[in-house]
Design an enzyme around this catalytic site. Structure first.
Site, PDB file in Angstrom:
ATOM      1  N   LYS A 271     -16.009  -8.742  -3.059  1.00  0.00           N
ATOM      2  CA  LYS A 271     -14.878  -8.437  -2.164  1.00  0.00           C
ATOM      3  C   LYS A 271     -15.046  -9.010  -0.761  1.00  0.00           C
ATOM      4  CE  LYS A 271     -12.711  -4.691  -4.651  1.00  0.00           C
ATOM      5  NZ  LYS A 271     -12.520  -3.259  -4.868  1.00  0.00           N
TER       6      LYS A 271
ATOM      7  N   ARG B 279     -18.047  -1.527 -11.100  1.00  0.00           N
ATOM      8  CA  ARG B 279     -17.011  -2.446 -11.599  1.00  0.00           C
ATOM      9  C   ARG B 279     -17.330  -3.837 -11.064  1.00  0.00           C
ATOM     10  NH1 ARG B 279     -12.181  -4.618  -9.934  1.00  0.00           N
ATOM     11  NH2 ARG B 279     -10.535  -4.739 -11.505  1.00  0.00           N
TER      12      ARG B 279
HETATM   13  N1  HH2 Z   1     -10.659  -3.181  -7.262  1.00  0.00           N
HETATM   14  C1  HH2 Z   1      -9.754  -4.089  -7.697  1.00  0.00           C
HETATM   15  C2  HH2 Z   1      -8.905  -3.797  -8.771  1.00  0.00           C
HETATM   16  N2  HH2 Z   1      -9.002  -2.626  -9.421  1.00  0.00           N
HETATM   17  N3  HH2 Z   1     -10.020  -0.506  -9.690  1.00  0.00           N
HETATM   18  C3  HH2 Z   1     -10.901   0.407  -9.281  1.00  0.00           C
HETATM   19  N4  HH2 Z   1     -11.001   1.576  -9.911  1.00  0.00           N
HETATM   20  N5  HH2 Z   1     -11.730   0.185  -8.214  1.00  0.00           N
HETATM   21  C4  HH2 Z   1     -11.699  -0.980  -7.519  1.00  0.00           C
HETATM   22  O1  HH2 Z   1     -12.469  -1.117  -6.539  1.00  0.00           O
HETATM   23  C5  HH2 Z   1     -10.763  -1.977  -7.915  1.00  0.00           C
HETATM   24  C6  HH2 Z   1      -9.912  -1.703  -9.027  1.00  0.00           C
HETATM   25  C7  HH2 Z   1      -9.635  -5.404  -6.992  1.00  0.00           C
HETATM   26  O2  HH2 Z   1     -10.484  -6.340  -7.505  1.00  0.00           O
HETATM   27  P1  HH2 Z   1     -10.130  -7.470  -8.590  1.00  0.00           P
HETATM   28  O3  HH2 Z   1      -9.597  -6.878  -9.852  1.00  0.00           O
HETATM   29  O4  HH2 Z   1     -11.350  -8.286  -8.758  1.00  0.00           O
HETATM   30  O5  HH2 Z   1      -9.036  -8.389  -7.905  1.00  0.00           O
HETATM   31  P2  HH2 Z   1      -7.445  -8.426  -7.969  1.00  0.00           P
HETATM   32  O6  HH2 Z   1      -6.934  -7.096  -7.538  1.00  0.00           O
HETATM   33  O7  HH2 Z   1      -7.068  -9.527  -7.009  1.00  0.00           O
HETATM   34  O8  HH2 Z   1      -7.038  -8.725  -9.382  1.00  0.00           O
END
Ligand code: HH2
Length: 285
Positions: free
Chosen positions: A229, A264
């Site tokens: 992040k 995660r």
């Molecule tokens: N972070 C993201 C998405 N979903 N769910 C939970 N429970 N906790 C988190 O910290 C979290 C989440 C964001 O990360 P990512 O899926 O890698 O990116 P994007 O939202 O751009 O798809």
């Protein structure tokens, strides 16, 4: 107040998670064109399935499938479009491997379609804000991940403000957890997540991670999502998310040491080594 630690095994009608050997990894599978780190890489269903299977083979205990980016500034994706993206991937994953699949969505329609396709955990960044989602979680007896967010992805990083970030985020999550229980979700199937990067400054993120033991002491299991992040980029100067793996490792080690149950992550093989070594040190005399 310190609550008794949760049991090692979390079981529900269609799945099981075993925490007896330490924290588990949730592998991130974004079926999106625009996710901040892997956007566009897995929009093609067969590529997504291949990547999901690879993460499972590397040791992910859960695969988190999402069809909507929630990066800062992202606009909402209509439920029908999310369903088109995630359902074929979940169905194919389900046929090829037994690892539990979570659906990363705030939309009850998407969650219902994903559960019907074979997902068995709901990961909701709005902590069941939509009452239909709370009803669904209770009816299907599935585990839920309740995440804290201030604002919405489109505006959340504009000016995040807290008087006491740890106290406010924890209280919000405890309120949402009780609400989930009122809708019939069993306490041991509730995971709370401070929502790193969701309406938080660098300092807010660091304070939450520094005090993550307070969340662990709540009696609910805790999930932390720091992988690649932006705050890691701010500290290390690494603009490319793919170069934030070692920075992520620091957050995973400290979270695991503090008793967090699920991390995660994008980089499953690397983070498995991190939690194995952290656990070995924790268990040493
Ligand atoms: N972070 C993201 C998405 N979903 N769910 C939970 N429970 N906790 C988190 O910290 C979290 C989440 C964001 O990360 P990512 O899926 O890698 O990116 P994007 O939202 O751009 O798809």
């Amino acid at each position: 107040m310190q609550s008794p630690p949760p049991k090692d095994i979390v079981e529900w009608p269609s799945g099981l998670l075993d925490f007896s050997a330490g924290p588990l990894l949730m592998g991130i599978l974004n079926v999106t064109p625009d996710s901040f780190s892997d956007g566009g890489r897995f929009l093609d269903a067969s590529k997504a399935v291949e990547h999901g299977l690879q993460m499972a083979a590397e040791g992910a205990a859960i695969i988190d499938v999402g069809g909507e980016s929630t990066r800062p500034g992202a606009e909402a994706v209509p439920p029908a479009e999310q369903i088109t993206r995630v359902v074929p991937v979940i169905e194919a994953m389900r046929q090829k491997c037994g690892v539990p699949i979570s659906i990363d969505t705030k939309d009850a329609e998407v969650a219902a379609a994903a559960l019907n396709a074979g997902a068995s955990i709901i990961n909701d960044i709005t902590a069941l804000s939509d009452e239909r989602m709370a009803e669904l979680a209770g009816e299907r007896s599935v585990p839920v991940i309740l995440m804290h967010i201030q604002g919405t992805p489109a505006i959340m990083q504009a000016e995040p403000k807290y008087e006491n970030v740890v106290g406010e985020v924890l209280q919000y999550l405890l309120d949402r957890a009780r609400r989930a229980e009122q809708f019939g979700v069993a306490k041991e199937r509730i995971f709370i997540d401070p929502g790193i990067g969701f309406g938080k400054t660098l300092e807010h993120n660091l304070t939450l991670l520094r005090n993550i033991d307070e969340f662990v002491a709540s009696g609910y299991r805790v999930l932390v999502g720091t992988s690649r992040k932006g705050f890691i980029g701010k500290i290390t100067g690494k603009e490319d998310p793919a170069e934030r793996i070692f920075g992520t490792a620091a957050t995973v080690a400290l979270s695991a040491a503090a008793g967090v149950s699920i991390l995660r992550v994008h980089d499953v093989a690397q983070m498995l080594d991190v939690i194995r070594v952290t656990e070995a040190i924790k268990n040493a005399t």
